[in-house]
Motif scaffolding. Sequence first.
Motif, short mmCIF file in Angstrom:
data_model
loop_
_atom_site.label_atom_id
_atom_site.label_comp_id
_atom_site.label_asym_id
_atom_site.label_seq_id
_atom_site.Cartn_x
_atom_site.Cartn_y
_atom_site.Cartn_z
N LEU A 140 -23.66 0.09 -26.57
CA LEU A 140 -23.95 1.43 -27.07
C LEU A 140 -23.78 1.55 -28.58
N GLY A 141 -23.11 0.57 -29.16
CA GLY A 141 -22.99 0.58 -30.61
C GLY A 141 -21.62 0.96 -31.11
N TYR A 142 -21.48 0.86 -32.41
CA TYR A 142 -20.18 1.01 -33.07
C TYR A 142 -19.51 2.34 -32.77
N SER A 143 -20.32 3.40 -32.62
CA SER A 143 -19.75 4.73 -32.35
C SER A 143 -18.90 4.73 -31.09
N HIS A 144 -19.22 3.84 -30.14
CA HIS A 144 -18.56 3.84 -28.84
C HIS A 144 -17.55 2.70 -28.68
N LEU A 165 -19.42 -9.58 -27.17
CA LEU A 165 -18.65 -9.14 -28.34
C LEU A 165 -17.22 -9.65 -28.30
N ASN A 166 -16.65 -9.75 -27.12
CA ASN A 166 -15.30 -10.33 -27.04
C ASN A 166 -15.32 -11.78 -27.52
N VAL A 207 -11.87 6.64 -22.06
CA VAL A 207 -12.52 5.68 -21.18
C VAL A 207 -13.41 4.78 -22.04
N GLY A 208 -13.52 3.52 -21.61
CA GLY A 208 -14.33 2.59 -22.41
C GLY A 208 -13.51 1.86 -23.44
N ALA A 209 -12.32 1.43 -23.04
CA ALA A 209 -11.42 0.76 -23.97
C ALA A 209 -12.08 -0.48 -24.58
N GLY A 210 -11.65 -0.81 -25.78
CA GLY A 210 -12.14 -2.02 -26.43
C GLY A 210 -13.64 -1.97 -26.62
N LEU A 211 -14.32 -2.98 -26.09
CA LEU A 211 -15.77 -3.09 -26.28
C LEU A 211 -16.51 -2.87 -24.96
N ALA A 212 -15.91 -2.07 -24.09
CA ALA A 212 -16.51 -1.82 -22.78
C ALA A 212 -17.90 -1.20 -22.91
#
Lengths: 311, 273
Positions: free
Chosen positions: A108-112, A286-287, A99-104
């Motif tokens: 939360l940062g790079y880890s996510h 970010l997109n 869950v949280g595809a791409g930059l969803a």
Amino acid sequence: MRLAFIEELVALATVNERIALMVGDLGFSVIEPFADRFPDRFFNAGVAEQNMMGMAAGMASEGYHVFVYSIANFPTFRCAEQIRNDVAYHRLPVTIVAVGAGLAYGNLGYSHHAVQDYGLLRLLPNLLLAAPGDPLEVRACMRHLVQQPQPSYLRIGKVGEPTLHTAVPELAPGRWLPVVRRGGKRALLTTGATLALAGQWLALPAYADYDLYTLPLWGMAHKEGQAEQLACFEQVITVEDHLHDGGFASWLREALAEQQPELLLRLQARALHSRVCGAVGSQQTLNEYGGLHCDGRPASDADSQAGRREG
Amino acid sequence: MNSRLLANTMRGLALQMVARARASHIGSALSITDMVAVLYADILQVDPGNPQWTERDRFILSKGHAGVALYAALAAQGFFPLPELRFYGQDFSDLMNHISHKVHGVEFSTGSLGHGLPFAVGKALAAKKQNKRWRVVVLLSDGEMDEGSNWEALLFAAHHRLDNLLILIDYNKLQSLTTVAATLALEPLADKLRAFGAAVEEVDGHDHALLRARCKALPWQDGKPSLSKAHTIKGKGVSFMENQVVWHYRSPNPEQLSQALAELAAERAVWGG
């Protein structure tokens, strides 16, 4: 998409008693309907993804179809070798759900951030990628995966994605699914949650004569027929929220290069620039920063300033 | 075939396989041979004629590099014809150097350490949920306990009271480059494993009678996975291979193979086997 996922999983598990759900201590306010209804088929593996994926393979080897649910990179990169060796090589029915595809989860940062996952998972010959574009495609993908159990990766967004289809579509791996047909010679082709973005572009003058297609089911084993489908158009622009390298357009280019290399010139890719790696911000910010613009314009050098506060 | 004769046969077959294929890891295979022999001779409920029998006990070899021991056991027990062992390590053979599930009787392919126990825990969990009586036995190496995934799996197995799981740790005290103690100290290993919730016993991993007795007394504690810290000797059964880390890599030359097989024949002669 998360809610469509859990609703569909409950519906499928109601008639298929071998469906199990394993989570990596995530899914608060999402997974409860399944956990409450099927406590004997719900498992929280704790914060231990390697063991979670290995156990899922073990359960799948005993007849279960295990859905392994976690956020972004946790059920993929963190346990990549368990997916490769235990699930894919043994051809076991485990569906990895990120869950949280791409930059969803952009803030939360790079880890996510899940912008390299296609690249990782499409290297596994026996694994089917499922990247639905709207909540109805989530259901369609899940029905396909349950009807044809196999190693698979279900990449879903978060919440609030618009519904573009009018009914649950019929899907087949590698087959482009029309969403909007205008009979033109140009098309947008998306996979995953960028279907909504591409849908917005259709309203813009620059895309007035474009069709919109989605390809939710794909992978290494499903390149056949890509050139044939692309040949119906004079131009196809792919849209994905993944890095250019190793992503959906890369997969399509590899297929075309094998099948009809002259078609490569008809293909343009809209994907994320690697500058998004390490950047923090909302999904839209970010997109834009990565070159996926709401107004549909192509990426440019100016994108590196997108979304940044003015000094 | 009784377990001692099976172990002796397995050692001979394993030596011939690695010599022919010029393969590594004979020391690791000889280390586990007695445990695997006892399991297949006396403990595991399996059907060589029907490897997928649903009610069988499941055996997972997590230290897949010792695969020749298991291939030898399976062939000797009739899971597949003995002559097929000559394909071990050959191009496109199913009998790859690390254990392969494409071979009849093998549940799971391994080779990368730290995968067998989580997979076994998943099977044990499935058995519990389906009220099955079959057991899961998984064999790990001592150096493999460096892998964090094993400790994750132990936490889960204890939390879910998986007392249908037997974990054997082949504690030969040597790993890839040097001793376990000099690599990453595991001691006090038994205390750590008990603290993780397992019912732990220390046994001589070459004592067939003891292994048999303890494996027939499972579970050692209700609600806990049983875990045997089995003290073994790397290269056991071949005098010049015992406790020598080099036999993690070296393949016996024809003279060494002859000497090793002669030692095994002498052992058989002692018990008139």
